[in-house]
Design an enzyme around this catalytic site. Structure first.
Site, PDB file in Angstrom:
ATOM      1  N   GLU A 148      -3.094   3.819   6.430  1.00 57.68           N
ATOM      2  CA  GLU A 148      -3.801   2.586   6.062  1.00 57.68           C
ATOM      3  C   GLU A 148      -4.578   1.982   7.226  1.00 57.68           C
ATOM      4  OE1 GLU A 148      -3.051  -1.772   3.931  1.00 57.68           O
ATOM      5  OE2 GLU A 148      -1.363  -0.417   4.285  1.00 57.68           O
ATOM      6  N   LYS A 164      -2.519  -0.875  -1.809  1.00 56.84           N
ATOM      7  CA  LYS A 164      -1.528  -1.468  -2.700  1.00 56.84           C
ATOM      8  C   LYS A 164      -1.488  -0.627  -3.958  1.00 56.84           C
ATOM      9  CE  LYS A 164       0.742  -4.523  -0.777  1.00 56.84           C
ATOM     10  NZ  LYS A 164       2.173  -4.188  -0.627  1.00 56.84           N
TER      11      LYS A 164
END
Length: 347
Positions: A148, A164
């Site tokens: 990420e 997410k």
């Protein structure tokens, strides 16, 4: 030493906790822990170098597979998920990330080298923002296989790639996962909007399905142009901790996290990466899928690793616990020497 993006940095010149140093000169490795501690290390020798090969990883002796303990056990985590849902029902928060820290004693701590662990991770769990920061004199020994992007800076252009939504396959992703992602994108947009020029913050990609070893994520891209005068100190102040590992609203989520979690997150969920102050570039990952050595632990040095999940009103407590297990399983197996690469032999 530090290792990121095909570069190996050695010859340590300076270590500081002042983010203003990232606007000065030189190449810096950066580790920011979730609780707010910051370490910036400037290196004098930075050169291209391939990732350490399998022979480097062979020197790693990790914890026994059955020696890992969790700061929140299954019952404690499920109870925490239910408590977060109560906060959501009360209108205090829309989403909160609930995490736990796993720890295991190192069998040969004097020889434990996180760069050797990085070599194993590069083979068993390749990741776009993988890296090492090894500063034992300053209490920092971190190996990350982060998927990420927290912040990428290219001059005045800043990009974030919040994750997410997690499943074993794309078919596992639920409406709840998409809603969770959109909420965090809105939070990241607001964070960047505090230091970016009005109207410059955009979302070039929303809820893209991105494959990673053993699972898939929903990933979005948020981009903006820094306002005049804003640099790394202002950027970190506006966006830290990363929104994807806190919740929305961030201030409420942080209060809930402090009340429910029983161990500090440390580098996990913080920021790990590099800044080239001379070129005005940098890339910090969100410190997920991240190991660190804690040599100050009671009872002797331990290896730590964090895992967690974003909790919304639509969360099922058992499923959220299973998500934390999914995120951790492959990485713990690599660190403990039980992961079997495709076509390889078990170590």
């Amino acid at each position: 030493m530090a290792r990121f993006g095909g570069l190996l940095a050695t010859d340590l010149r300076d270590v500081t906790t002042d983010p203003a140093a990232l606007e000065s000169t030189g190449w810096w490795a950066v580790v920011a822990d979730f609780e707010g501690g910051l370490c910036c290390a400037r290196f004098g020798d930075v050169r291209p170098a391939p990732a350490p090969g399998p022979e480097a990883g062979a020197s790693w002796r990790g914890p026994a597979p059955d020696s890992w303990t969790s700061s929140l056990d299954r019952d404690g985590y499920i109870a925490g998920v239910r408590r977060v849902r109560e906060h959501i029902a009360a209108g205090e928060v829309y989403q909160a990330n609930l995490c736990r820290v796993l720890s295991a004693p190192l069998p040969d701590a004097d020889r434990a080298d996180v760069d050797a662990l990085t070599a194993l991770l590069a083979r068993g769990n390749p990741a776009p923002y993988a890296g090492t920061v090894r500063l034992p004199a300053h209490g920092i020994e971190v190996a990350t296989a982060s998927p990420e992007l927290y912040l990428r800076r290219e001059g005045a252009t800043v990009t974030s790639g919040p994750i997410k939504g997690t499943g074993r396959t794309a078919a596992d992703l639920l409406e709840k996962d998409h809603a969770e992602n959109v909420m965090i994108v809105d939070l990241v947009r607001n964070d960047l909007g505090r230091v970016c020029a009005t109207g410059s913050v955009t979302v070039p990609e929303l809820c893209a399905v991105e494959p990673h070893p053993g699972l898939v994520h929903l990933v979005s891209t948020v981009r903006g142009e820094l306002d005049g005068g804003a640099g790394w100190p202002e950027l970190l102040a506006a966006t830290f901790p990363p929104g994807s590992v806190t919740g929305a609203p961030k201030s409420s989520a942080l209060r809930i996290i402090e009340a429910l979690e029983t161990a500090p997150r440390g580098p996990y969920c913080g920021g790990v990466g590099w800044v080239d102050a001379d070129r005005g570039t940098g890339e910090l990952a969100v410190g997920i899928r991240t190991f660190w050595i804690d040599r100050t632990a009671t009872g002797g040095p331990v290896l730590r690793f964090g895992t967690g999940a974003g909790i919304t009103w639509g969360s099922d407590p058992e499923r959220e616990w299973a998500e934390t297990e999914l995120k951790a399983a492959r990485l713990l197996a690599i660190a403990s020497g039980t992961h079997q690469p495709a076509g390889g032999t078990e170590r």
